[in-house]
Write a protein that holds these residues in place. Structure first.
Motif, PDB file in Angstrom:
ATOM      1  N   ARG A  19       0.840  -1.122   0.181  1.00  0.00           N
ATOM      2  CA  ARG A  19       0.091  -0.411   0.175  1.00  0.00           C
ATOM      3  C   ARG A  19       1.041   1.573   0.462  1.00  0.00           C
ATOM      4  N   ILE A  20       2.052   1.634  -1.296  1.00  0.00           N
ATOM      5  CA  ILE A  20       2.144   2.649  -1.403  1.00  0.00           C
ATOM      6  C   ILE A  20       1.593   3.810  -1.441  1.00  0.00           C
ATOM      7  N   GLY A  21       2.274   5.128  -0.723  1.00  0.00           N
ATOM      8  CA  GLY A  21       1.353   6.460  -0.894  1.00  0.00           C
ATOM      9  C   GLY A  21       2.192   7.008  -1.050  1.00  0.00           C
ATOM     10  N   LEU A  22       1.663   7.922  -1.961  1.00  0.00           N
ATOM     11  CA  LEU A  22       2.562   8.899  -2.664  1.00  0.00           C
ATOM     12  C   LEU A  22       2.085  10.052  -2.286  1.00  0.00           C
ATOM     13  N   ALA A  23       2.579  11.332  -1.504  1.00  0.00           N
ATOM     14  CA  ALA A  23       2.849  12.857  -1.051  1.00  0.00           C
ATOM     15  C   ALA A  23       3.778  13.724  -1.897  1.00  0.00           C
ATOM     16  N   LEU A  24       2.760  14.769  -2.413  1.00  0.00           N
ATOM     17  CA  LEU A  24       3.445  15.332  -3.217  1.00  0.00           C
ATOM     18  C   LEU A  24       3.186  16.726  -3.433  1.00  0.00           C
ATOM     19  N   PRO A  25       3.741  17.608  -3.746  1.00  0.00           N
ATOM     20  CA  PRO A  25       3.073  18.808  -3.762  1.00  0.00           C
ATOM     21  C   PRO A  25       2.418  19.454  -5.233  1.00  0.00           C
ATOM     22  N   SER A  26       1.012  19.753  -5.548  1.00  0.00           N
ATOM     23  CA  SER A  26       0.759  19.969  -6.641  1.00  0.00           C
ATOM     24  C   SER A  26       1.736  20.707  -6.941  1.00  0.00           C
ATOM     25  N   PRO A  27       1.823  21.781  -7.118  1.00  0.00           N
ATOM     26  CA  PRO A  27       2.556  22.964  -8.389  1.00  0.00           C
ATOM     27  C   PRO A  27       3.626  22.524  -8.301  1.00  0.00           C
ATOM     28  N   LEU A  28       4.387  21.863  -8.038  1.00  0.00           N
ATOM     29  CA  LEU A  28       6.305  20.909  -8.089  1.00  0.00           C
ATOM     30  C   LEU A  28       5.622  19.863  -8.890  1.00  0.00           C
ATOM     31  N   ASP A  29       4.650  19.071  -9.100  1.00  0.00           N
ATOM     32  CA  ASP A  29       4.431  18.502 -10.297  1.00  0.00           C
ATOM     33  C   ASP A  29       3.373  19.190 -11.627  1.00  0.00           C
TER      34      ASP A  29
ATOM     35  N   ASN B 131       3.596  16.893 -13.987  1.00  0.00           N
ATOM     36  CA  ASN B 131       2.668  15.338 -13.568  1.00  0.00           C
ATOM     37  C   ASN B 131       3.690  14.479 -13.863  1.00  0.00           C
ATOM     38  N   ARG B 132       4.685  14.042 -14.505  1.00  0.00           N
ATOM     39  CA  ARG B 132       5.716  12.628 -14.354  1.00  0.00           C
ATOM     40  C   ARG B 132       5.698  11.885 -13.763  1.00  0.00           C
TER      41      ARG B 132
ATOM     42  N   PRO C 269      -4.781   7.222  -3.472  1.00  0.00           N
ATOM     43  CA  PRO C 269      -5.131   8.653  -3.898  1.00  0.00           C
ATOM     44  C   PRO C 269      -3.872   9.888  -3.501  1.00  0.00           C
ATOM     45  N   VAL C 270      -3.478  10.839  -3.838  1.00  0.00           N
ATOM     46  CA  VAL C 270      -2.174  11.080  -3.407  1.00  0.00           C
ATOM     47  C   VAL C 270      -2.450  12.359  -2.805  1.00  0.00           C
ATOM     48  N   PHE C 271      -1.589  12.129  -1.539  1.00  0.00           N
ATOM     49  CA  PHE C 271      -1.859  14.183  -0.696  1.00  0.00           C
ATOM     50  C   PHE C 271      -1.241  14.550  -1.787  1.00  0.00           C
ATOM     51  N   ASP C 272      -0.954  15.650  -1.542  1.00  0.00           N
ATOM     52  CA  ASP C 272      -1.040  17.189  -1.746  1.00  0.00           C
ATOM     53  C   ASP C 272      -0.798  17.981  -0.486  1.00  0.00           C
ATOM     54  N   ASN C 273       0.791  17.359  -0.460  1.00  0.00           N
ATOM     55  CA  ASN C 273       1.531  18.418   1.308  1.00  0.00           C
ATOM     56  C   ASN C 273       1.923  19.891   0.318  1.00  0.00           C
ATOM     57  N   ARG C 274       1.593  20.403  -0.343  1.00  0.00           N
ATOM     58  CA  ARG C 274       1.541  21.390   0.073  1.00  0.00           C
ATOM     59  C   ARG C 274       0.948  22.418   0.918  1.00  0.00           C
ATOM     60  N   VAL C 275       2.196  23.734   1.449  1.00  0.00           N
ATOM     61  CA  VAL C 275       1.499  23.618   2.847  1.00  0.00           C
ATOM     62  C   VAL C 275       0.983  25.051   2.288  1.00  0.00           C
TER      63      VAL C 275
ATOM     64  N   ASP D 125       1.272   1.987   3.868  1.00  0.00           N
ATOM     65  CA  ASP D 125       2.811   0.669   4.417  1.00  0.00           C
ATOM     66  C   ASP D 125       3.868   1.578   3.648  1.00  0.00           C
ATOM     67  N   ALA D 126       4.067   2.171   3.021  1.00  0.00           N
ATOM     68  CA  ALA D 126       5.270   2.746   2.723  1.00  0.00           C
ATOM     69  C   ALA D 126       4.409   4.308   2.106  1.00  0.00           C
ATOM     70  N   ILE D 127       5.725   5.319   2.259  1.00  0.00           N
ATOM     71  CA  ILE D 127       5.446   6.712   1.941  1.00  0.00           C
ATOM     72  C   ILE D 127       6.317   7.729   0.771  1.00  0.00           C
ATOM     73  N   MET D 128       6.177   7.616   0.178  1.00  0.00           N
ATOM     74  CA  MET D 128       7.092   8.466  -1.368  1.00  0.00           C
ATOM     75  C   MET D 128       6.717   9.955  -0.926  1.00  0.00           C
ATOM     76  N   SER D 129       7.997  10.286  -0.608  1.00  0.00           N
ATOM     77  CA  SER D 129       7.773  12.012  -0.925  1.00  0.00           C
ATOM     78  C   SER D 129       8.815  13.228  -0.839  1.00  0.00           C
ATOM     79  N   PHE D 130       7.643  14.326  -0.846  1.00  0.00           N
ATOM     80  CA  PHE D 130       9.275  15.306  -1.029  1.00  0.00           C
ATOM     81  C   PHE D 130       9.169  15.968   0.300  1.00  0.00           C
TER      82      PHE D 130
END
Length: 353
Positions: free
Chosen positions: A200-210, A215-216, A235-241, A261-266
């Motif tokens: 269950r790999i999740g992705l936390a990513l700031p939408s402006p960066l993507d 959107n690669r 779903p992708v979590f938008d971690n733009r603060v 169970d794992a999170i990929m992020s910037f």
């Protein structure tokens, strides 16, 4: 007498143009201080008589440059966009890009001088005058967008320069570019995580960066999800603060609901610390832009130095060919990163896989 069937030499071009061989070389490479009219006349003669540099001689000179220090021939400009001055000094990734560009420039016999369009000491339209005054015709442009703002136009007439971008692509006008292969890097990261048993790999990513990188990252992630059952598609979590507490609460809700169970992020160390998250005890964590300062964290080293060097190679080639201004067809160099192991991931049980 007809035109030579095999082109002519620099010496012959110099005789036809009534100038020195050095002037011909500078005019074709876009370096030095050759008058615009003279440069135009030399290039027209070069085209008419089908001048082309000898590839064997060029390769030999490149080999010599690699083996011994060279006297500086010219200066290349390194232009930072965005509204924040000194991005290179502030951010480690940008610093590594510049270091790679600077080292390659020096190996090719150039100096690399850094500028920022946000420098308060430079008037909006003053940068081009400064570049011309210093004889700079080749530019490496660190192109970034300011989040929540429309991209600021470059205060430069790019028709006057041989230029390439790093960081992201400039579309108007389209320029050659060198950038990290974010699509391949995301796939590589997912591959290592699945090999460790994460599902269950999740992705936390700031939408402006993507959006900036077309959107690669999210496209690679969604492509991988298509091979999974609906129950493990997160779903992708938008971690733009924009407001820290609301972003932290949304991050907690995303974790509680989707249970990755794992999170990929910037970079989001502050969010992780605020929520008291423990890696790898609660979940695996990987950094999609892992730098040396991220010691102990698993992730992808984007090899920023190689990207900076590739951008300088593009600009140096354009100058050598006398190709000034935006190209008719832009091309790019994508640099694949490498996986770096770290203590934030661990082998998972595979019984349920």
């Amino acid at each position: 007498m007809g035109r030579p069937s095999t082109g002519i030499t620099v010496r012959e071009l110099a005789r036809l143009a009534g100038v020195s061989r050095q002037t011909v070389s500078d005019a074709l490479r876009g370096t030095g201080r050759v008058a615009a009219a003279t440069q135009k006349r030399i290039r027209e003669l070069a085209e008419e008589f089908r001048y082309a540099p000898d590839p064997l001689i060029s390769a030999g000179l490149a080999q010599i440059r690699r083996k011994s220090p060279q006297r500086t021939k010219a200066v290349l400009g390194y232009v930072e966009t965005g509204s924040t001055p000194d991005l290179t000094g502030i951010h480690e990734s940008y610093r590594r890009l510049y270091q790679g560009a600077q080292e390659r420039a020096e190996n090719l016999g150039y100096l690399l001088e850094r500028f920022s369009i946000a420098d308060p000491n430079i008037k909006p339209k003053g940068l081009q005058k400064i570049l011309f005054a210093r004889g700079i015709r080749g530019l490496v442009i660190l192109y970034i967008d300011d989040w929540n703002k429309d991209p600021a136009p470059l205060p430069l007439d790019l028709n006057q320069f041989a230029a390439a971008t790093i960081g992201a692509r400039l579309r108007t006008p389209a320029l050659h570019f060198a950038m990290a292969d974010e699509f391949a890097n995301t796939q590589l990261c997912i591959q290592y995580l699945t090999d460790l048993g994460y599902q269950r790999i999740g992705l936390a990513l700031p939408s402006p960066l993507d959006r900036l990188i077309e959107n690669r990252i999210s496209h690679a992630y969604y492509g991988w999800q298509q091979s999974k059952s609906a129950g493990v598609r997160l779903p992708v979590f938008d971690n733009r603060v924009t407001q820290f507490e609301s972003t932290a609460n949304a991050y907690r809700s995303w974790i509680d609901r989707w249970k990755p169970d794992a999170i990929m992020s910037f970079p989001q160390g502050r969010l992780n610390r605020h929520l008291g998250l423990r890696f790898p005890e609660q979940a695996g964590f990987v950094h999609l832009d892992r730098n040396p300062s991220n010691s102990g964290i698993a992730g992808i080293d984007q090899k920023h130095e190689a990207t900076g060097a590739a951008a300088v190679d593009i600009v140096a080639r354009l100058l050598a060919l006398g190709e000034i201004g935006p190209p008719s067809t832009a091309h790019g160099t994508l640099i694949e990163g490498r996986w770096v192991a770290g203590a934030t991931v661990e082998e998972q049980g595979r019984a349920s896989k």
